[in-house]
Write a protein that holds these residues in place. Structure first.
Motif, short mmCIF file in Angstrom:
data_model
loop_
_atom_site.label_atom_id
_atom_site.label_comp_id
_atom_site.label_asym_id
_atom_site.label_seq_id
_atom_site.Cartn_x
_atom_site.Cartn_y
_atom_site.Cartn_z
N ALA A 64 1.94 10.83 -1.45
CA ALA A 64 3.30 10.77 -0.90
C ALA A 64 4.21 9.85 -1.71
CB ALA A 64 3.26 10.29 0.55
N CYS A 65 3.69 9.29 -2.81
CA CYS A 65 4.47 8.34 -3.61
C CYS A 65 5.79 8.92 -4.08
CB CYS A 65 3.64 7.91 -4.82
SG CYS A 65 4.51 6.80 -5.96
N GLU A 66 6.86 8.12 -3.95
CA GLU A 66 8.19 8.53 -4.39
C GLU A 66 8.69 7.73 -5.58
OE1 GLU A 66 10.35 9.95 -0.32
OE2 GLU A 66 9.99 7.78 -0.53
N GLN A 114 11.72 3.93 0.90
CA GLN A 114 11.02 4.73 -0.10
C GLN A 114 9.57 4.32 -0.22
OE1 GLN A 114 13.69 4.59 -3.66
NE2 GLN A 114 13.55 6.83 -3.52
N LYS A 115 8.72 5.31 -0.47
CA LYS A 115 7.28 5.09 -0.59
C LYS A 115 6.95 4.73 -2.04
CE LYS A 115 6.12 8.30 3.16
NZ LYS A 115 7.51 8.63 3.53
N LEU A 144 2.72 1.87 -0.50
CA LEU A 144 1.51 2.62 -0.16
C LEU A 144 0.26 1.94 -0.68
CD1 LEU A 144 2.74 6.25 -0.93
CD2 LEU A 144 2.82 5.01 1.25
#
Length: 212
Positions: A64-66, A114-115, A144
């Motif tokens: 899911a990293c942004e 934000q991730k 995360l």
């Protein structure tokens, strides 16, 4: 992957064994081993293994990293390359805020919520990477976790990461480096347990002066 990266680091001389004249870390710990991951940037084939490996850790554990955020300064280049591989934006976190300009500590665009995944070169006692995570959390980011090239796996470092609720995944670790170094002839096989003893209890300096 752990064995491949260990062999890579050893092959380019990024891992130094020096029990006669131990290295002193910023934390004050005396160590018979030092890992200079900056050298991976000057070895293209090793650099390729490292960056694709870090990218795979991000995809596997933090899909899911942004945004990627490198630690200053060692993690910046790795975050940039991994960001390019994954098509993700990146920035970095300074050790302290600038005293000029916009006085930023976090460089690059980061929106609240934000991730984020932090990219670090190595983890020993865990203090520096936790400071980075704290700065990002204070800025409103959802951290995360962390991906790194190498971890010493020290008890205190693992405890500090757990206490700070920080999840780390490394490409290789101290135990694998020690075992691989013995297998490849960089150190004697009987020295592995002495190195592991240092990892288990850095305050016990009985290894100093020994021949690794």
């Amino acid at each position: 992957m752990e064995n491949l990266i260990a062999k890579d680091l050893l092959s380019i001389g990024a891992v130094f064994f020096r029990p006669q004249e131990p290295f002193t870390w910023a934390s004050g710990i005396k160590s018979p081993i030092y890992c200079d991951n900056r050298l991976t940037l000057t070895a293209p084939s090793v650099r390729s293994h490292v960056e694709t490996g870090l990218a795979s850790l991000v995809m596997r554990y933090f899909p899911a990293c942004e945004v990627l955020m490198g630690t200053s300064t060692a993690g910046i280049a790795h975050a940039a390359i991994v960001g390019h591989i994954l098509g993700l934006p990146m920035g970095y976190v300074r050790s302290g805020a600038k005293d000029h300009g916009r006085q930023n500590r976090i460089e690059g665009k980061l929106l609240p919520g934000q991730k984020v995944v932090v990219v670090e070169d190595l983890i020993s006692t865990g203090g520096s990477v936790i400071e980075v995570v704290d700065a990002l959390r204070e800025a409103g980011a959802q951290v995360l976790g962390v991906v790194s090239i190498f971890t010493y796996g020290m008890k205190r470092g693992l405890e500090r990461l757990e206490e700070a609720n920080v999840e780390n995944h490394s490409l290789t670790n101290f135990d694998v480096i020690a075992q691989t170094a013995a297998q490849e002839g960089y150190i004697r096989k009987e020295d592995v347990q002495r190195l592991i003893a240092f990892r288990n209890d850095p305050s016990d300096e009985s290894w100093i002066g020994g021949a690794v």
